[in-house]
Enzyme design. Sequence first.
Site, PDB file in Angstrom:
ATOM      1  N   GLY A 231       0.844  -1.189   0.000  1.00  0.00           N
ATOM      2  CA  GLY A 231       0.000   0.000   0.000  1.00  0.00           C
ATOM      3  C   GLY A 231       0.875   1.234   0.000  1.00  0.00           C
TER       4      GLY A 231
ATOM      5  N   GLY B 132       3.408   2.927   1.299  1.00  0.00           N
ATOM      6  CA  GLY B 132       4.552   2.923   2.205  1.00  0.00           C
ATOM      7  C   GLY B 132       4.725   1.638   2.988  1.00  0.00           C
TER       8      GLY B 132
ATOM      9  N   VAL C 130       3.036  -5.967   2.647  1.00  0.00           N
ATOM     10  CA  VAL C 130       2.474  -7.043   3.454  1.00  0.00           C
ATOM     11  C   VAL C 130       2.978  -8.369   2.889  1.00  0.00           C
ATOM     12  CG1 VAL C 130       0.369  -8.087   4.372  1.00  0.00           C
ATOM     13  CG2 VAL C 130       0.441  -5.626   3.947  1.00  0.00           C
TER      14      VAL C 130
ATOM     15  N   ASP D  68     -11.062   4.540   7.588  1.00  0.00           N
ATOM     16  CA  ASP D  68     -10.464   4.151   6.307  1.00  0.00           C
ATOM     17  C   ASP D  68     -11.129   2.897   5.745  1.00  0.00           C
ATOM     18  OD1 ASP D  68      -8.773   4.504   4.188  1.00  0.00           O
ATOM     19  OD2 ASP D  68      -7.027   3.585   5.136  1.00  0.00           O
TER      20      ASP D  68
HETATM   21  N1  LIG Z   1      -3.864  -9.742   7.160  1.00  0.00           N
HETATM   22  C1  LIG Z   1      -3.779  -9.890   5.848  1.00  0.00           C
HETATM   23  N2  LIG Z   1      -3.962 -11.092   5.286  1.00  0.00           N
HETATM   24  C2  LIG Z   1      -3.895 -11.260   3.941  1.00  0.00           C
HETATM   25  N3  LIG Z   1      -3.636 -10.259   3.066  1.00  0.00           N
HETATM   26  C3  LIG Z   1      -3.447  -9.031   3.574  1.00  0.00           C
HETATM   27  C4  LIG Z   1      -3.506  -8.770   4.976  1.00  0.00           C
HETATM   28  N4  LIG Z   1      -3.295  -7.455   5.172  1.00  0.00           N
HETATM   29  C5  LIG Z   1      -3.111  -6.909   3.963  1.00  0.00           C
HETATM   30  N5  LIG Z   1      -3.185  -7.849   2.996  1.00  0.00           N
HETATM   31  C6  LIG Z   1      -3.030  -7.625   1.557  1.00  0.00           C
HETATM   32  O1  LIG Z   1      -1.956  -6.725   1.358  1.00  0.00           O
HETATM   33  C7  LIG Z   1      -2.391  -5.644   0.547  1.00  0.00           C
HETATM   34  C8  LIG Z   1      -1.655  -4.388   0.940  1.00  0.00           C
HETATM   35  O2  LIG Z   1      -2.128  -3.960   2.189  1.00  0.00           O
HETATM   36  P1  LIG Z   1      -1.813  -2.527   2.739  1.00  0.00           P
HETATM   37  O3  LIG Z   1      -2.580  -2.388   4.002  1.00  0.00           O
HETATM   38  O4  LIG Z   1      -0.339  -2.346   2.788  1.00  0.00           O
HETATM   39  O5  LIG Z   1      -2.337  -1.525   1.638  1.00  0.00           O
HETATM   40  P2  LIG Z   1      -3.787  -1.197   1.081  1.00  0.00           P
HETATM   41  O6  LIG Z   1      -4.808  -1.306   2.167  1.00  0.00           O
HETATM   42  O7  LIG Z   1      -4.017  -2.030  -0.159  1.00  0.00           O
HETATM   43  O8  LIG Z   1      -3.600   0.310   0.619  1.00  0.00           O
HETATM   44  P3  LIG Z   1      -3.446   1.628   1.485  1.00  0.00           P
HETATM   45  O9  LIG Z   1      -2.034   1.674   1.952  1.00  0.00           O
HETATM   46  O10 LIG Z   1      -3.793   2.685   0.523  1.00  0.00           O
HETATM   47  O11 LIG Z   1      -4.414   1.532   2.638  1.00  0.00           O
HETATM   48  C9  LIG Z   1      -3.893  -5.553   0.752  1.00  0.00           C
HETATM   49  O12 LIG Z   1      -4.519  -5.009  -0.379  1.00  0.00           O
HETATM   50  C10 LIG Z   1      -4.290  -6.995   0.998  1.00  0.00           C
HETATM   51  O13 LIG Z   1      -4.631  -7.627  -0.205  1.00  0.00           O
END
Ligand SMILES: Nc1ncnc2c1ncn2[C@@H]1O[C@H](COP(=O)(O)OP(=O)(O)OP(=O)(O)O)[C@@H](O)[C@H]1O
Length: 468
Positions: free
Chosen positions: A166, A168, A171, A279
Amino acid sequence: MGDPDNPLSTARPRATPTSIPPLSRPGSSTPSSSFPSLKQSSVSRKKPEGLSITRSIRPAPSPPTDGSPALTGKKGSIGWVSETDRLRQDIERLQLSSKSSSSLDSPESSSPTAPTTPTHLAQSDSSSSSRSKKSSSSKAKRTKDKNGDDLVKDEDLDIMQDLGAGNGGTVTKVWNKKRKCIMARKLILVDAKPSVRKQILRELQIMNDCSSPYIVGYYGCFPVDVHVGIVMEYMDATSLDHIYRNTGPVPIDMVGKVAEAVLRGLMYLYDVHRIIHRDIKPSNILANTAGDIKICDFGVSGELINSIANTFVGTSTYMSPERIQGAPYTIKSDVWSLGISLIELAHGRFPFSDSADEALDFDPDPTLSASTQRPTLSNKPGNPRGGARAMSILDLLQHIVNEPAPKLGTSRRDFPSEAVEFVRGCLDKDPSIRQSPQELLKSKWIVDSQVTKDQLKAWTRQVAPSDD
Ligand SMILES: Nc1ncnc2c1ncn2[C@@H]1O[C@H](COP(=O)(O)OP(=O)(O)OP(=O)(O)O)[C@@H](O)[C@H]1O
């Protein structure tokens, strides 16, 4: 905007009231020059990452080898590596205090990848009085691992695969060698000024305190070089944005179950912790093959990311009209974001478009839907998030404020009237009329849902990515 004693009250500086003046009413045109900092921003449908302003994340500096604090390029500031060291110490202290605290009575997670009851990740609302009440009671029931294990450490984890990135943060799916189970690790670069450090730590405290079947479980956090690692429950069917982009629009009955889970998660956060999520969007709604749907990312990562990118200007197209105009956040703002997210899932497409013709309508063609991208804001021309069919962030924000709210269903695509009514209840532009989570949970669409847990499980199994 916030309570100076409560750093969380200003959590996540999205489009702040001061940075975005009230938008013009219909018929009047607000010149882009009114928003100089956003003038170059563009919203693109090229990359399906949601409308988040992309920030230039600077590379992590190499830690000094002689143990001395590294200096930042910022005049008059202390080196951020030494600040990060202090953050590490604070986190370690937090872990120690968590270890010695008592367990929460919380329901077992049904996730096959979560053998222990997790604690949870959350973000605060702006109510400092309720916040302080909560934090004193939180101390009394600080969680520790239900099995009495040490909190998760980075060295316990073997990297399996990237799950996504996402703003910065990245995951990763990880294998916990000690506990012999899969977890998800989010790694975030930290620029830890003292005030930010305090904020991060308060948020981490809240993560420890949360426990609900509708909130993604939290297992711990630790410093990793100049990053903070946050370990959470792995949701093996991934996030709802991944699901619809990979498999097409989400069946409307399942969208109803998503709505119910999100509302229950929001109510838990609000009723128990006086937290507003802030969010809600499909990438922060996750599913697993046990048929659970849970919300995550309550701003902890947002704060960490903000600490890295001092240039942060943030907003989201899931933001309610009143928030865009600078009104305080309330739980009704989360309800708006839920309404937008539900339309996106049901249509397989982000509801706002850069084309006037398409703006409140959707292409029902599932092949198009599956590949349609959500607009993404770029603050740099040529940014990878930018691209074809870019539209101005100002146009989009003005559209949200001035035009009618999007609706579920189009002339070309029908949905059950209860579902349409439910989404309408989420998307009243006047927050005083917009329905509350309690009211929405009593709606016909939710109460009369015939979807069983087994059906939910079957659907999540169908849409979950296959194991590599
Ligand atoms: N606990 C989890 N289990 C499985 N996949 C996950 C988990 N947390 C995040 N992800 C995956 O990792 C991706 C990136 O997550 P991250 O929270 O870094 O960014 P985002 O929510 O996509 O964007 P932003 O930073 O704009 O909120 C998510 O879109 C999701 O598909």
